[in-house]
Design a protein around this motif. Structure first.
Motif, PDB file in Angstrom:
ATOM      1  N   UNK A 229      98.236  59.126  11.471  1.00  0.00           N
ATOM      2  CA  UNK A 229      98.956  59.322  13.000  1.00  0.00           C
ATOM      3  C   UNK A 229      99.048  58.275  13.963  1.00  0.00           C
ATOM      4  N   UNK A 230      98.572  58.011  13.922  1.00  0.00           N
ATOM      5  CA  UNK A 230      97.928  56.600  14.782  1.00  0.00           C
ATOM      6  C   UNK A 230      98.680  55.426  14.960  1.00  0.00           C
ATOM      7  N   UNK A 231      99.283  55.050  13.165  1.00  0.00           N
ATOM      8  CA  UNK A 231      99.801  54.273  12.990  1.00  0.00           C
ATOM      9  C   UNK A 231     101.390  55.211  12.935  1.00  0.00           C
ATOM     10  N   UNK A 232     102.265  56.038  12.676  1.00  0.00           N
ATOM     11  CA  UNK A 232     102.982  57.237  12.850  1.00  0.00           C
ATOM     12  C   UNK A 232     103.745  55.838  14.363  1.00  0.00           C
ATOM     13  N   UNK A 233     103.232  56.145  15.120  1.00  0.00           N
ATOM     14  CA  UNK A 233     103.622  55.969  16.104  1.00  0.00           C
ATOM     15  C   UNK A 233     103.269  55.424  16.530  1.00  0.00           C
ATOM     16  N   UNK A 234     102.843  54.009  16.332  1.00  0.00           N
ATOM     17  CA  UNK A 234     103.020  52.565  16.263  1.00  0.00           C
ATOM     18  C   UNK A 234     104.379  51.619  16.093  1.00  0.00           C
ATOM     19  N   UNK A 235     104.838  52.921  14.641  1.00  0.00           N
ATOM     20  CA  UNK A 235     106.289  52.724  14.308  1.00  0.00           C
ATOM     21  C   UNK A 235     107.206  53.507  14.022  1.00  0.00           C
ATOM     22  N   UNK A 236     107.367  54.397  15.503  1.00  0.00           N
ATOM     23  CA  UNK A 236     108.386  54.632  16.010  1.00  0.00           C
ATOM     24  C   UNK A 236     109.943  54.062  16.112  1.00  0.00           C
ATOM     25  N   UNK A 237     110.532  54.365  15.771  1.00  0.00           N
ATOM     26  CA  UNK A 237     111.959  53.775  16.252  1.00  0.00           C
ATOM     27  C   UNK A 237     112.577  54.619  16.999  1.00  0.00           C
ATOM     28  N   UNK A 238     112.459  55.705  17.594  1.00  0.00           N
ATOM     29  CA  UNK A 238     112.853  56.371  18.036  1.00  0.00           C
ATOM     30  C   UNK A 238     113.658  57.717  18.071  1.00  0.00           C
ATOM     31  N   UNK A 239     113.977  58.666  18.972  1.00  0.00           N
ATOM     32  CA  UNK A 239     114.592  59.661  18.430  1.00  0.00           C
ATOM     33  C   UNK A 239     115.672  59.830  17.508  1.00  0.00           C
ATOM     34  N   UNK A 240     116.214  58.681  18.420  1.00  0.00           N
ATOM     35  CA  UNK A 240     118.494  58.328  18.193  1.00  0.00           C
ATOM     36  C   UNK A 240     117.673  56.716  17.746  1.00  0.00           C
ATOM     37  N   UNK A 241     119.325  56.347  16.992  1.00  0.00           N
ATOM     38  CA  UNK A 241     118.951  54.415  16.495  1.00  0.00           C
ATOM     39  C   UNK A 241     119.101  54.231  17.558  1.00  0.00           C
ATOM     40  N   UNK A 242     119.904  54.565  18.836  1.00  0.00           N
ATOM     41  CA  UNK A 242     120.215  53.488  20.223  1.00  0.00           C
ATOM     42  C   UNK A 242     119.427  53.370  20.931  1.00  0.00           C
ATOM     43  N   UNK A 243     117.783  54.283  21.218  1.00  0.00           N
ATOM     44  CA  UNK A 243     117.718  54.840  22.055  1.00  0.00           C
ATOM     45  C   UNK A 243     115.726  54.050  22.182  1.00  0.00           C
ATOM     46  N   UNK A 244     115.088  53.937  23.124  1.00  0.00           N
ATOM     47  CA  UNK A 244     114.076  52.912  22.891  1.00  0.00           C
ATOM     48  C   UNK A 244     112.894  54.675  23.122  1.00  0.00           C
ATOM     49  N   UNK A 245     111.854  54.317  21.741  1.00  0.00           N
ATOM     50  CA  UNK A 245     110.824  55.098  21.480  1.00  0.00           C
ATOM     51  C   UNK A 245     109.876  55.401  22.610  1.00  0.00           C
ATOM     52  N   UNK A 246     109.976  55.337  23.897  1.00  0.00           N
ATOM     53  CA  UNK A 246     108.974  55.365  24.412  1.00  0.00           C
ATOM     54  C   UNK A 246     108.920  57.300  24.789  1.00  0.00           C
ATOM     55  N   UNK A 247     109.682  57.792  24.689  1.00  0.00           N
ATOM     56  CA  UNK A 247     110.010  59.000  24.857  1.00  0.00           C
ATOM     57  C   UNK A 247     109.032  60.014  23.514  1.00  0.00           C
TER      58      UNK A 247
END
Length: 281
Positions: A229-247
């Motif tokens: 899970x920790x690695x998956x969080x670091x590799x998030x690309x965002x909820x959509x293709x154009x947004x930042x993955x912060x949320x």
């Protein structure tokens, strides 16, 4: 005289509680902001309001979308942390009991060597471990994450449990052996139940450390279906293709952190009892 002492202690109490409040604020503020950001809309991530307005579950929904595969990552973390904890307890309890009760040559040297192994920074071992695991075909496997985590968790576990076993009176085993138990039976039937607080504390600490481990899992696994899970969080690309993955990262952080917080709050008395028991004669 009593009133003077009472008045003198009042500022001290105020300073004590003020210091505790500052420490609590310092520790909880990042988690609070993570939780608030998790419940904002993806388009509102840079808002500075104290509460999300409007309240949104978009980030949580995005975390568990099939394309992200975060559910599998949580399962991987559970497997790695669970197996690491079980192996650490099995090996650590046996080693700690031997160091605490048995007399053999170089016992102090063995104890010092166990502690010395924990002094090596994890990052310095990555290159040789990566070369070794590549040669034996362990890359993208659970054991490539479990074995290094086990080597980092064992020294602390052995040290804590050795101190815990040493403060238990040897008369307990002697009485059990007089009643017909072997040393092994006395250990299983008498010592282990009494050592439950220390073993439980060690299990919680080991599980949390293995659950939060990042650098080993990042280096040993490049298959998205095996990442934790920790690695998956670091590799998030965002909820959509154009947004930042912060949320989505904040939402995933809340999901990963909340179970640990709940466990610690529920068992804090046992954890404190286990940590302090080894220091009391």
């Amino acid at each position: 005289m009593t009133a003077t002492r009472g008045n003198a202690s009042t500022p001290r109490k105020v300073l004590t509680f003020a210091g505790l409040g500052l420490i609590l604020l310092y520790c909880l503020a990042p988690f609070y902001w993570m939780a608030v950001s998790a419940f904002r809309r993806p388009s509102d991530q840079f808002e500075l309001t104290a509460l999300p307005a409007p309240f949104s579950l978009d980030n949580l929904t995005a975390v568990f979308s099939p394309a992200v595969g975060f559910g599998r990552s949580l399962l991987n973390s559970l497997v790695v942390a669970g197996v690491t904890t079980i192996l650490t307890l099995v090996i650590g309890v046996s080693a700690a009991y031997a160091l605490a009760r048995l007399n053999f040559r170089f016992k102090n040297a063995v104890a010092a060597l166990i502690i010395a192994t924990s002094m090596f920074p994890g990052i310095s071992l990555l290159v040789p471990l990566l070369a070794l695991f590549t040669d034996i075909g362990w890359i993208n496997t659970y054991q490539s994450m479990i074995v290094p985590s086990l080597s980092f968790a064992l020294p602390l576990a052995v040290w804590n449990l050795t101190a815990f076993f040493r403060q238990m009176p040897e008369e307990l085993e002697q009485a059990a052996m007089i009643d017909g138990c072997t040393r092994g039976q006395a250990f299983r039937k008498v010592i282990l139940p009494l050592a439950a607080p220390g073993i439980f504390t060690t299990a919680i600490i080991t599980f949390i450390a293995a659950w939060n481990e990042f650098i080993i899992a990042l280096s040993m696994v490049n298959d998205s279906t095996m990442q934790t899970a920790t690695v998956a969080i670091s590799r998030f690309t965002g909820a959509y293709g154009f947004d930042q993955p912060f949320g989505t990262q904040m939402a995933a952080g809340v999901i990963v952190t909340v179970p640990l917080v709940v466990v610690v709050l529920l068992f804090q008395r046992r954890i404190i009892a286990g940590l302090t028991a080894g220091g009391v004669k």
